[in-house]
Design an enzyme around this catalytic site. Structure first.
Site, mmCIF file in Angstrom:
data_model
loop_
_atom_site.group_PDB
_atom_site.id
_atom_site.type_symbol
_atom_site.label_atom_id
_atom_site.label_comp_id
_atom_site.label_asym_id
_atom_site.label_seq_id
_atom_site.Cartn_x
_atom_site.Cartn_y
_atom_site.Cartn_z
ATOM 1 N N LYS A 42 0.821 -1.189 0.000
ATOM 2 C CA LYS A 42 0.000 0.000 0.000
ATOM 3 C C LYS A 42 0.869 1.259 0.000
ATOM 4 O O LYS A 42 0.403 2.342 -0.360
ATOM 5 C CB LYS A 42 -0.874 0.022 1.263
ATOM 6 C CG LYS A 42 -1.731 -1.204 1.432
ATOM 7 C CD LYS A 42 -2.334 -1.232 2.840
ATOM 8 C CE LYS A 42 -2.852 -2.618 3.154
ATOM 9 N NZ LYS A 42 -3.197 -2.738 4.581
ATOM 10 N N GLY A 43 2.110 1.118 0.416
ATOM 11 C CA GLY A 43 2.971 2.277 0.691
ATOM 12 C C GLY A 43 3.190 3.236 -0.468
ATOM 13 O O GLY A 43 3.353 4.434 -0.259
ATOM 14 N N GLU A 97 7.828 2.199 -6.009
ATOM 15 C CA GLU A 97 7.977 1.775 -4.615
ATOM 16 C C GLU A 97 8.048 2.978 -3.679
ATOM 17 O O GLU A 97 8.475 4.056 -4.090
ATOM 18 C CB GLU A 97 9.271 0.952 -4.460
ATOM 19 C CG GLU A 97 9.050 -0.534 -4.259
ATOM 20 C CD GLU A 97 8.441 -0.893 -2.906
ATOM 21 O OE1 GLU A 97 7.620 -0.125 -2.354
ATOM 22 O OE2 GLU A 97 8.783 -1.976 -2.400
ATOM 23 N N ASP A 98 7.665 2.757 -2.426
ATOM 24 C CA ASP A 98 7.776 3.836 -1.448
ATOM 25 C C ASP A 98 9.218 4.025 -0.983
ATOM 26 O O ASP A 98 9.751 5.117 -0.995
ATOM 27 C CB ASP A 98 6.831 3.602 -0.246
ATOM 28 C CG ASP A 98 6.977 2.221 0.406
ATOM 29 O OD1 ASP A 98 7.794 1.394 -0.062
ATOM 30 O OD2 ASP A 98 6.263 1.960 1.392
ATOM 31 N N ASP A 101 14.793 -0.196 1.545
ATOM 32 C CA ASP A 101 15.416 -0.221 2.869
ATOM 33 C C ASP A 101 16.499 -1.313 2.861
ATOM 34 O O ASP A 101 17.616 -1.074 2.427
ATOM 35 C CB ASP A 101 14.312 -0.473 3.896
ATOM 36 C CG ASP A 101 14.788 -0.420 5.337
ATOM 37 O OD1 ASP A 101 15.797 0.231 5.602
ATOM 38 O OD2 ASP A 101 14.145 -1.034 6.204
ATOM 39 N N LYS A 129 17.195 4.144 1.730
ATOM 40 C CA LYS A 129 18.003 4.104 2.967
ATOM 41 C C LYS A 129 19.192 3.203 2.689
ATOM 42 O O LYS A 129 19.199 2.039 3.083
ATOM 43 C CB LYS A 129 17.170 3.451 4.083
ATOM 44 C CG LYS A 129 16.487 4.379 5.045
ATOM 45 C CD LYS A 129 15.951 3.563 6.223
ATOM 46 C CE LYS A 129 14.559 3.950 6.593
ATOM 47 N NZ LYS A 129 13.956 3.036 7.592
ATOM 48 N N VAL A 151 10.724 6.194 9.174
ATOM 49 C CA VAL A 151 9.920 7.349 8.764
ATOM 50 C C VAL A 151 8.479 6.947 8.457
ATOM 51 O O VAL A 151 8.202 5.796 8.118
ATOM 52 C CB VAL A 151 10.546 8.061 7.535
ATOM 53 C CG1 VAL A 151 11.864 8.725 7.907
ATOM 54 C CG2 VAL A 151 10.738 7.090 6.357
ATOM 55 N N ASP A 157 3.819 3.742 6.577
ATOM 56 C CA ASP A 157 3.018 3.553 7.783
ATOM 57 C C ASP A 157 3.841 3.101 8.975
ATOM 58 O O ASP A 157 4.951 2.593 8.840
ATOM 59 C CB ASP A 157 1.966 2.475 7.529
ATOM 60 C CG ASP A 157 2.579 1.072 7.460
ATOM 61 O OD1 ASP A 157 3.463 0.862 6.607
ATOM 62 O OD2 ASP A 157 2.200 0.203 8.269
HETATM 63 P P1 IMP Z 1 12.928 -3.645 2.326
HETATM 64 O O1 IMP Z 1 12.509 -4.981 1.808
HETATM 65 O O2 IMP Z 1 13.680 -3.756 3.625
HETATM 66 O O3 IMP Z 1 13.697 -2.826 1.308
HETATM 67 O O4 IMP Z 1 11.652 -2.856 2.771
HETATM 68 C C1 IMP Z 1 10.664 -2.498 1.938
HETATM 69 C C2 IMP Z 1 9.400 -2.149 2.698
HETATM 70 O O5 IMP Z 1 9.584 -2.002 4.116
HETATM 71 C C3 IMP Z 1 8.891 -0.829 2.220
HETATM 72 O O6 IMP Z 1 8.142 -0.970 1.026
HETATM 73 C C4 IMP Z 1 8.092 -0.348 3.400
HETATM 74 O O7 IMP Z 1 6.769 -0.849 3.356
HETATM 75 C C5 IMP Z 1 8.822 -0.918 4.603
HETATM 76 N N1 IMP Z 1 9.705 0.098 5.223
HETATM 77 C C6 IMP Z 1 11.043 0.147 5.177
HETATM 78 N N2 IMP Z 1 11.528 1.211 5.839
HETATM 79 C C7 IMP Z 1 10.444 1.871 6.303
HETATM 80 C C8 IMP Z 1 10.279 3.084 7.079
HETATM 81 O O8 IMP Z 1 11.219 3.789 7.466
HETATM 82 N N3 IMP Z 1 8.992 3.434 7.365
HETATM 83 C C9 IMP Z 1 7.908 2.704 6.967
HETATM 84 N N4 IMP Z 1 8.019 1.584 6.240
HETATM 85 C C10 IMP Z 1 9.275 1.163 5.919
HETATM 86 MG MG MG Z 2 4.898 -0.784 5.418
#
Ligand code: IMP
Ligand code: MG
Length: 184
Positions: A42-43, A97-98, A101, A129, A151, A157
């Site tokens: 949803k992000g 994508e939002d 991370d 990040k 954040v 969220d």
């Molecule tokens: P990744 O797989 O660790 O790259 O994370 C991806 C997902 O984690 C994102 O699409 C977000 O939904 C969530 N996410 C990562 N960092 C944050 C943050 O700082 N705030 C809120 N959601 C986050």
């Molecule tokens: Mg999320």
């Protein structure tokens, strides 16, 4: 809701200026292509809605929902597709994508889409990040690089709340004093 914000990291006006900039780049890049925008729910919804409206070339829109399991402030790397997109064969897919991370979600998606043979596959992420990366992946276009802080806002969220804030902010510590839930 505003009482839960420690500070604003990226103000709404700055986000909107960046969205305009990215939409221009994307409209130019895909002008002779078959652009299919894929919003990751949803992000990415607010970012994708704003971006999509500013794209000036023909483009289709689809949605995908991926669940990752683990604590609500980090990704576990175990993913499940809750809603899939239609046929991508021959299309120029742009994943919206939002945030990237750990990169585990993006690595999963790149792999998943590559097997479905789109004509091309690129990623635009609002936030990055880089300090938290576990998978060696990068978005093709990024709005803002941010430090290693959790954040919320503009789609992001905590426990399903704060997605409707127009800016990106850092929550006050008391916000975390809630039980973990499944994240999207
Ligand atoms: P990744 O797989 O660790 O790259 O994370 C991806 C997902 O984690 C994102 O699409 C977000 O939904 C969530 N996410 C990562 N960092 C944050 C943050 O700082 N705030 C809120 N959601 C986050
Ligand atoms: Mg999320």
């Amino acid at each position: 809701m505003l009482a839960d914000i420690e500070r604003v990291l990226i103000p709404a006006e700055q986000i909107q200026a960046k969205v305009t900039e990215l939409a221009k780049i994307i409209s130019e890049e895909y002008k002779d292509k078959n652009l299919m925008v894929v919003c990751i729910l949803k992000g990415a919804m607010p970012f994708c809605a704003d971006l999509f409206r500013q794209i000036t070339i023909k483009a289709s829109l689809d949605f995908m929902s991926i669940s990752s399991y683990g604590a609500s402030t980090q990704s576990s790397g175990v993913h499940r597709i809750m809603k899939d997109v239609g046929d991508v064969f021959g299309k120029d897919v742009l994943i919206v994508e939002d945030i990237v991370d750990t990169g585990l979600t993006l690595a999963f998606m790149r792999d998943y889409f590559a097997r479905r043979q789109p004509n091309s596959l690129k990623v635009v992420a609002l936030l990055d990040k880089p300090s938290r990366r576990k998978a060696d992946v990068k978005a093709d276009w990024t709005g803002f690089e941010i430090p290693d802080e959790f954040v919320i806002g503009y789609g992001l969220d905590y426990a399903e709340h704060y997605r409707n804030l127009p800016f990106i902010g850092v929550p006050k510590p008391h916000v975390y004093e809630k039980p973990d839930i499944e994240e999207n």
